[in-house]
Design a protein around this motif. Structure first.
Motif, PDB file in Angstrom:
ATOM      1  N   SER A 133      37.464 -31.747 -21.009  1.00  0.00           N
ATOM      2  CA  SER A 133      38.400 -32.552 -20.299  1.00  0.00           C
ATOM      3  C   SER A 133      39.460 -32.301 -20.382  1.00  0.00           C
ATOM      4  N   SER A 190      24.074 -31.960 -16.291  1.00  0.00           N
ATOM      5  CA  SER A 190      24.652 -32.998 -15.770  1.00  0.00           C
ATOM      6  C   SER A 190      25.150 -34.169 -16.850  1.00  0.00           C
ATOM      7  N   MET A 193      27.979 -32.947 -18.983  1.00  0.00           N
ATOM      8  CA  MET A 193      29.148 -32.849 -18.307  1.00  0.00           C
ATOM      9  C   MET A 193      29.816 -34.107 -18.058  1.00  0.00           C
ATOM     10  N   THR A 194      28.938 -34.964 -17.926  1.00  0.00           N
ATOM     11  CA  THR A 194      29.403 -36.506 -17.924  1.00  0.00           C
ATOM     12  C   THR A 194      30.192 -36.976 -19.314  1.00  0.00           C
ATOM     13  N   VAL A 197      33.482 -34.772 -19.456  1.00  0.00           N
ATOM     14  CA  VAL A 197      34.594 -35.535 -18.619  1.00  0.00           C
ATOM     15  C   VAL A 197      35.235 -36.701 -19.206  1.00  0.00           C
ATOM     16  N   GLN A 211      29.661 -25.570 -13.672  1.00  0.00           N
ATOM     17  CA  GLN A 211      31.030 -26.386 -14.079  1.00  0.00           C
ATOM     18  C   GLN A 211      32.055 -26.191 -12.907  1.00  0.00           C
ATOM     19  N   LEU A 214      33.557 -29.148 -11.037  1.00  0.00           N
ATOM     20  CA  LEU A 214      34.469 -30.059 -11.856  1.00  0.00           C
ATOM     21  C   LEU A 214      35.896 -29.407 -12.060  1.00  0.00           C
ATOM     22  N   GLN A 215      35.716 -28.123 -12.325  1.00  0.00           N
ATOM     23  CA  GLN A 215      36.969 -27.534 -12.625  1.00  0.00           C
ATOM     24  C   GLN A 215      37.934 -27.468 -11.182  1.00  0.00           C
ATOM     25  N   LYS A 219      38.598 -31.996 -13.137  1.00  0.00           N
ATOM     26  CA  LYS A 219      38.321 -32.867 -14.240  1.00  0.00           C
ATOM     27  C   LYS A 219      38.210 -32.234 -15.419  1.00  0.00           C
TER      28      LYS A 219
END
Length: 327
Positions: A133, A190, A193-194, A197, A211, A214-215, A219
């Motif tokens: 994160s 997923s 990743m939750t 983050v 990923q 999100l990058q 995030k």
């Protein structure tokens, strides 16, 4: 009488139509090439398979279909291709684990990776990356390692599944650093990743493609990539090796094509040529890069060499772990 005449005329017309169409239909059935993948539609492997299908329709001729056969960690797909006629009409596209790691982790496979299937071509590399994160205090792998030594309660390293190269890469890294890092498996990328983050998971490792969104959204940040050279997808991100971390030189994923054992050599050679030409196409390479893959296009003999070399390198790590996969 009129009705009977019309009925006879209709039947005659249908018979004539069948006589004309049937030979062509039979020929079409014989001219279908199936690309089998062990995952449901969607995802990088499916993108690769469907992109190749489009190219092969031109180079091989006829119809080329993608058949998704998920289940048993891709082993159902391998078993289906193993049992297919060895005529070049059934092609498996597989990731590395069923050929590199599964022979050492599953007590029963249902196939012999060295005898039941012939490697035709190495198609693409799938770079993996460690991420965290943007709210975490560390911004590089060395900073993370210094941080985790001060926070022994945060030794978990997230991954989508156990028994893969990420799992054994983490074990190798843990031993090299004399630090009890804990491979932490999630039921899906997923979910991992939750937690990443949200900050409850300090670090996770997964395919770049899973990923990158999100990058780009700000995030997460990437800390390192697997392999011995930087990924063309993330040229500014150092490799684990550059960061002084062992265990991930051969941890990147890859995809390769296989056909059933017994397929005649001329047919294998024809498929090899068509597949390599397909992945060398700049437009297809660009499409694969968008999905997080780096096209390779290596001959089948080289794919076989890679399998044997990687299996030999992972063998002592797998044996030392005592890990056994469950059916």
């Amino acid at each position: 009488m009129k009705c009977s005449f019309l009925l006879r005329k209709t039947i005659a017309t249908l018979l004539l139509t069948t006589a004309v169409i049937a030979p062509g239909a039979a020929g079409a059935a014989d001219d279908i090439t199936r690309i089998v993948v062990g995952f449901a539609p969607g995802g990088a492997l499916d993108v690769l398979a469907r992109s190749l299908a489009e190219k092969l329709r031109g180079s091989l001729g006829g119809t080329v279909l993608v058949e998704n056969k998920p289940g048993a960690s891709t082993r159902l797909a391998l078993q289906a291709v193993k049992q297919a006629p060895p005529n070049g009409k059934t092609i498996l596209i597989s990731p590395a684990p069923p050929f590199v790691l599964f022979p050492m982790t599953y007590p029963r496979l249902g196939y012999n990776p060295d005898k039941d299937l012939i490697p035709v071509a190495h198609l693409a590399d799938v770079p993996l990356a460690a991420s965290t994160s943007v709210e975490q205090p560390f911004k590089t792998m060395p900073e993370y390692l210094a941080w985790v030594k001060l926070h022994p309660e945060s030794l978990g390293v997230g991954m989508a599944t156990l028994g893969g190269t990420i799992h054994f890469g983490v074990l190798t890294m843990s031993k090299a650093l004399n630090m009890p890092l804990a491979p932490t498996a999630y039921r899906g990328a997923s979910m991992m990743m939750t937690d990443l983050v949200g900050g409850s998971l300090p670090i996770g490792i997964d395919a770049v493609a899973a990923q990158i969104g999100l990058q780009k959204a700000g995030k997460i940040r990437f800390l390192g990539v697997t392999g011995v050279r930087r990924s063309t997808l993330l040229p500014d991100v150092p490799t684990f090796k550059e960061a002084g971390v062992a265990g991930f030189d051969i941890a990147s994923g890859w995809y390769a094509a296989f056909v059933p054992a017994g397929t005649p050599a001329p047919i294998v050679a024809r498929l090899e040529k068509a597949l390599i030409e397909a992945v060398k196409d700049p437009a297809l390479q660009s499409k694969l890069a968008t999905a997080g893959m780096e096209a390779t296009g290596l001959p089948g003999a080289e794919a076989g060499r890679i399998i044997q070399a990687q299996r030999a390198q992972w063998k002592p790590v797998v044996e030392a772990s005592g890990f056994t996969a469950e059916d």
